[in-house]
Scaffold this motif. Structure first.
Motif, PDB file in Angstrom:
ATOM      1  N   ALA A  27       0.827  -1.186   0.000  1.00  0.00           N
ATOM      2  CA  ALA A  27       0.000   0.000   0.000  1.00  0.00           C
ATOM      3  C   ALA A  27       0.871   1.249   0.000  1.00  0.00           C
ATOM      4  O   ALA A  27       2.098   1.199   0.071  1.00  0.00           O
ATOM      5  N   ASP A  44      -4.755   4.108  -5.862  1.00  0.00           N
ATOM      6  CA  ASP A  44      -5.531   2.882  -6.095  1.00  0.00           C
ATOM      7  C   ASP A  44      -5.125   1.787  -5.115  1.00  0.00           C
ATOM      8  O   ASP A  44      -4.844   0.654  -5.518  1.00  0.00           O
ATOM      9  N   ASP A  45      -5.074   2.110  -3.862  1.00  0.00           N
ATOM     10  CA  ASP A  45      -4.683   1.131  -2.840  1.00  0.00           C
ATOM     11  C   ASP A  45      -4.996   1.725  -1.467  1.00  0.00           C
ATOM     12  O   ASP A  45      -5.575   2.809  -1.358  1.00  0.00           O
ATOM     13  N   ASP A  46      -4.591   1.009  -0.424  1.00  0.00           N
ATOM     14  CA  ASP A  46      -4.732   1.549   0.925  1.00  0.00           C
ATOM     15  C   ASP A  46      -3.715   2.671   1.148  1.00  0.00           C
ATOM     16  O   ASP A  46      -2.645   2.689   0.539  1.00  0.00           O
ATOM     17  N   THR A  61      -8.896   4.867  -3.255  1.00  0.00           N
ATOM     18  CA  THR A  61      -9.913   3.897  -3.658  1.00  0.00           C
ATOM     19  C   THR A  61     -10.183   2.836  -2.598  1.00  0.00           C
ATOM     20  O   THR A  61     -11.229   2.188  -2.631  1.00  0.00           O
ATOM     21  N   ARG A  62      -9.248   2.649  -1.665  1.00  0.00           N
ATOM     22  CA  ARG A  62      -9.452   1.635  -0.631  1.00  0.00           C
ATOM     23  C   ARG A  62      -9.449   2.295   0.752  1.00  0.00           C
ATOM     24  O   ARG A  62     -10.016   3.362   0.911  1.00  0.00           O
ATOM     25  N   ASP A  63      -8.841   1.679   1.749  1.00  0.00           N
ATOM     26  CA  ASP A  63      -8.928   2.165   3.128  1.00  0.00           C
ATOM     27  C   ASP A  63      -7.875   3.227   3.417  1.00  0.00           C
ATOM     28  O   ASP A  63      -6.810   3.268   2.786  1.00  0.00           O
ATOM     29  N   GLY A  78     -12.747   5.308  -0.881  1.00  0.00           N
ATOM     30  CA  GLY A  78     -13.563   4.221  -1.384  1.00  0.00           C
ATOM     31  C   GLY A  78     -13.793   3.103  -0.390  1.00  0.00           C
ATOM     32  O   GLY A  78     -14.685   2.268  -0.598  1.00  0.00           O
ATOM     33  N   GLY A  79     -13.036   3.053   0.692  1.00  0.00           N
ATOM     34  CA  GLY A  79     -13.216   2.019   1.710  1.00  0.00           C
ATOM     35  C   GLY A  79     -13.511   2.640   3.058  1.00  0.00           C
ATOM     36  O   GLY A  79     -14.268   3.606   3.171  1.00  0.00           O
ATOM     37  N   ASP A  80     -12.900   2.074   4.100  1.00  0.00           N
ATOM     38  CA  ASP A  80     -13.061   2.606   5.452  1.00  0.00           C
ATOM     39  C   ASP A  80     -11.994   3.665   5.728  1.00  0.00           C
ATOM     40  O   ASP A  80     -10.919   3.666   5.115  1.00  0.00           O
ATOM     41  N   GLY A  96     -17.147   3.427   3.087  1.00  0.00           N
ATOM     42  CA  GLY A  96     -17.290   2.416   4.133  1.00  0.00           C
ATOM     43  C   GLY A  96     -17.611   3.046   5.467  1.00  0.00           C
ATOM     44  O   GLY A  96     -18.434   3.959   5.576  1.00  0.00           O
TER      45      GLY A  96
END
Length: 433
Positions: A27, A44-46, A61-63, A78-80, A96
């Motif tokens: 990440a 595009d990752d944590d 895009t992620r946490d 995009g996540g938590d 999230g």
């Protein structure tokens, strides 16, 4: 209290960055005085971020995991999002859950799932914000809900203020609950509080209401002088019991080493003090330096554990040493019973002096002096550096070195030195010849 909690969270965040598993190492990792994800930038990752300030204006895009003194999220996650900071502001959408711990938290954007609050001082959910599921709080100070919560509000909070819409239930422990004009609670209102909730005339609670009275958390009643005296005596007895148990184990396992270490204050006072100051300062620095390296972690833990153990046992070592300074030769033996009695008397005196309710930080300075002396005695006895020559010198004959007490006794009584009569008798045969 909040500053200490924040410092722990920041340290934990930095530690997690160092020991993150291989999956997380792929990440985005960012650390520094200021961490910024610029507007238009996309990760595009944590994202793992730690610094003085963290500003996320772009898209992740992620946490997101962030620990800082100030965190601002104005972009999309995009996540938590797990955020720990003194001040937190969320102006961008969180797909999230949002988990926050800090002093002041302000949410103005929609949250797709839960809003979890841990130990925050003040949390506000603006009218423009929505929570797609539940609001869960543990130890929050004040929570103000002006937006919409599609799930429940649960947990413990000092003050809960609802000015928006709650589609689920409210089930909380609180000191005060206020339902403002225009608010709507479509589920049940169940709460444990000292007083009934304040519900405005224009507010609507569609479900059942259940109030369980409980005493207010206003603190305990003032203690009398007798109560304070009893508490002081009980505290002294408890700490003295701990010290006596630790000192007894030390004497049973290492009687000769304990006897030698407690003699250092008498035979080498200046090296003892100097080595104690050096050990008090150098060991923590050396431990931090070792922790930076991977291979040095076991050595750092061993060094720190030994240092802390000697610091705690300083009250025992110094207590025995003070008793052995008395002009009573029977106190200077290395028998276990003699050491234990000296420990009992000396440690009790040390602890009583430390527990005296004196001003100007008496407890701290007394404990500091005892710690320095204990570290110095242990190191001087272990290394032998700084000991005077008569203590470390051996006899010119092939016999075994004599104990410290016997050597001092012979020096004081004059044993072991040739007398004038013997010198005369050895010279007479030569004269007669």
């Amino acid at each position: 209290m909040r500053v200490r909690f924040l410092a722990i969270l920041l340290a934990l965040g930095g530690f997690l960055l160092l020991v993150a598993p291989p999956a997380a190492m792929a990440a985005e990792l960012s650390a520094g005085p200021a961490v910024t994800v610029s507007q238009g930038e996309r990760i595009d990752d944590d994202l793992y971020a730690a610094g003085s300030t963290v500003d996320i204006a772009g898209e992740v895009t992620r946490d997101v995991f962030a620990a800082a003194s100030s965190v601002v999220v104005s972009g999309r996650v995009g996540g938590d999002a797990t955020l720990a900071a003194g001040t937190i502001r969320v102006d961008g959408p969180i797909a999230g859950s949002l988990r926050v711990a800090g002093g002041t938290v302000e949410v103005t954007a929609p949250i797709g799932w839960d809003l979890a609050i841990l130990g925050a001082g003040s949390v506000s959910v603006a009218r423009s914000a929505t929570v797609g599921h539940d609001v869960a709080a543990i130890g929050a100070g004040t929570i103000t809900i002006d937006g919409r919560v599609d799930g429940d509000i649960r947990g413990s909070v000092g003050t809960l203020i609802v000015g928006g819409r709650v589609n689920g239930d409210i089930d909380v422990d609180a000191e005060r609950i206020e339902i403002r004009d225009g608010a709507e609670v479509r589920g049940a209102l169940r709460y444990r509080a000292p007083q009934p909730a304040t519900i405005a005339a224009g507010a609507r609670v569609l479900g059942p209401q259940e109030h369980t009275p409980r005493p207010a958390a206003t603190g305990r009643e003032p203690k009398t002088a007798l109560d304070r005296a009893i508490d002081w005596v009980m505290t002294v007895l408890l700490r003295l019991s701990w010290a006596i148990v630790a000192g007894t184990l030390l004497i049973l396992l290492l009687p000769q080493q304990t006897s030698r270490a407690t003699d250092m204050l008498r035979v080498a006072p200046l090296p003892t003090v100097l080595w104690g100051i050096a050990a008090l300062v150098v060991v923590p620095i050396a431990t931090l330096l070792l922790l930076v390296t991977i291979i040095g972690i076991p050595a750092a833990l061993l060094l720190l554990g030994t240092w802390l153990a000697v610091l705690y046992l300083s009250q025992v070592l110094v207590g025995i040493a003070l008793v052995r300074l008395l002009p009573v030769r029977s106190f200077r033996g290395d028998r276990r019973l003699t050491l234990w009695l000296s420990m009992l008397v000396g440690t009790t005196a040390i602890l009583l002096f430390r527990m005296l309710p004196l001003p100007f930080g008496w407890t701290f300075w007394w404990s500091l002096v005892i710690g320095v002396l204990g570290l110095g005695m242990a190191w001087t006895a272990f290394s032998g550096w700084g000991l005077p020559a008569p203590i470390s010198a051996t006899s010119p004959t092939l016999t075994a070195p004599q104990p410290l007490e016997q050597a001092e006794s012979r020096l004081l009584t004059g044993e072991g030195t040739p007398s004038p009569a013997s010198e005369d008798s050895s010279e007479r045969p030569n004269e007669e010849r």
